[in-house]
Design an enzyme around this catalytic site. Structure first.
Site, PDB file in Angstrom:
ATOM      1  N   CYS A 122       0.816  -1.217   0.000  1.00  0.00           N
ATOM      2  CA  CYS A 122       0.000   0.000   0.000  1.00  0.00           C
ATOM      3  C   CYS A 122       0.852   1.270   0.000  1.00  0.00           C
ATOM      4  O   CYS A 122       0.498   2.264  -0.647  1.00  0.00           O
ATOM      5  CB  CYS A 122      -0.988  -0.009   1.165  1.00  0.00           C
ATOM      6  SG  CYS A 122      -0.252  -0.080   2.807  1.00  0.00           S
ATOM      7  N   HIS A 186      -2.699   0.032   7.378  1.00  0.00           N
ATOM      8  CA  HIS A 186      -3.006   0.084   5.946  1.00  0.00           C
ATOM      9  C   HIS A 186      -3.182   1.533   5.531  1.00  0.00           C
ATOM     10  O   HIS A 186      -3.603   2.378   6.327  1.00  0.00           O
ATOM     11  CB  HIS A 186      -4.281  -0.723   5.652  1.00  0.00           C
ATOM     12  CG  HIS A 186      -4.620  -0.807   4.200  1.00  0.00           C
ATOM     13  ND1 HIS A 186      -3.742  -1.274   3.255  1.00  0.00           N
ATOM     14  CD2 HIS A 186      -5.764  -0.486   3.522  1.00  0.00           C
ATOM     15  CE1 HIS A 186      -4.312  -1.246   2.067  1.00  0.00           C
ATOM     16  NE2 HIS A 186      -5.539  -0.762   2.200  1.00  0.00           N
ATOM     17  N   HIS A 198      -6.189   1.589  -3.363  1.00  0.00           N
ATOM     18  CA  HIS A 198      -5.385   0.985  -2.295  1.00  0.00           C
ATOM     19  C   HIS A 198      -4.913  -0.396  -2.716  1.00  0.00           C
ATOM     20  O   HIS A 198      -5.320  -0.937  -3.748  1.00  0.00           O
ATOM     21  CB  HIS A 198      -6.175   0.913  -0.983  1.00  0.00           C
ATOM     22  CG  HIS A 198      -7.263  -0.110  -0.957  1.00  0.00           C
ATOM     23  ND1 HIS A 198      -7.456  -0.975   0.101  1.00  0.00           N
ATOM     24  CD2 HIS A 198      -8.236  -0.424  -1.854  1.00  0.00           C
ATOM     25  CE1 HIS A 198      -8.494  -1.758  -0.142  1.00  0.00           C
ATOM     26  NE2 HIS A 198      -8.998  -1.442  -1.309  1.00  0.00           N
TER      27      HIS A 198
END
Length: 242
Positions: A122, A186, A198
């Site tokens: 990510c 994340h 993402h």
């Protein structure tokens, strides 16, 4: 890779001579010497696009280290077609636009990446997306995905990259950290219109809604100090590629 002042000067000279058509060529490294190798644009509509002759890739005295073209109408970012072609070449691309030369390092297309922590994750996705907008910041070493999250890796490295935490007013271009058990693990890039880009663990990188689930998981929102709204065009050009 950096372009020398002479290389940049030669690229801009060729771009000016070719206008209103797009110019094209290569940056070539011969030993330690960098130079610009102009090519003929053989595209059917050279004012709108470029095509380098197939035989131009052959017989170059040195190594081709970047593909070059110009945007005579001064569009500041790589187009979707540019990104598709760059992905095929796997080379940096230099763009002559607005009287300057912008260099875009090679990065795979933003959508459809396989997850490999530390190489395609990510943070890598967000770093590459901002690079396409003209904002570069350094990567950071990874150890273990859970240990890095527990150590506050995102909160440490986003400020190093020029990001500032914002308390309200989510806008396109913001980085959203999400958390499990209160630990930010994340990061997603908010695209506006209720969508985000993402790359989650064990999934392909993708665009999906910033749904109520992700909103509940949101830990914090971060904004780059150099972000401008028009930069979103660079990211949308990339994700438009099929």
């Amino acid at each position: 890779m950096k372009l020398t002042k002479q290389t940049q000067s030669d690229i801009l000279k060729h771009a000016n001579e070719a206008a209103p058509n797009e110019s094209c060529g290569f940056v070539v490294l011969t030993g330690r010497k960098q130079s610009y190798h102009p090519c003929e644009n053989v595209a059917t509509l050279p004012q709108d696009t470029f095509e380098i002759p197939a035989d131009a890739w052959i017989g170059i005295d040195g190594d081709i280290v970047a593909v070059v073209h110009s945007h005579p109408r001064n569009e500041p970012f790589l187009s979707g077609a540019d990104r598709k072609a760059q992905n095929q070449s796997e080379l940096p691309w230099a763009l002559a636009t607005g009287g300057a030369v912008k260099l875009f390092r090679y990065a795979p297309l933003l959508r459809g990446r396989q997850f490999v922590y530390g190489a395609a994750d990510c943070f890598t996705l967000i770093r590459d997306a901002f690079m396409l907008c003209g904002i570069e910041f350094r990567d950071h070493p990874r150890s273990n995905i859970d240990d890095d999250a527990a150590a506050g890796s995102f909160e440490q490295n986003l400020p190093d990259g020029g990001f500032i935490r914002v308390r309200a007013g989510l806008q396109a271009g913001d980085v959203v950290l999400t958390a499990q058990n209160g630990i930010a693990n994340h990061a997603a890039l908010y695209l506006g219109g209720g969508e985000m880009l993402h790359h989650a663990f064990d999934h392909l990188s993708r665009v999906e809604p910033y749904s109520k689930y992700w909103q509940r998981m949101t830990h914090s929102v971060w904004r780059h100090q150099d972000w401008q709204p028009e930069m979103l065009e660079a990211i949308k050009n990339d994700i438009s590629v099929i």
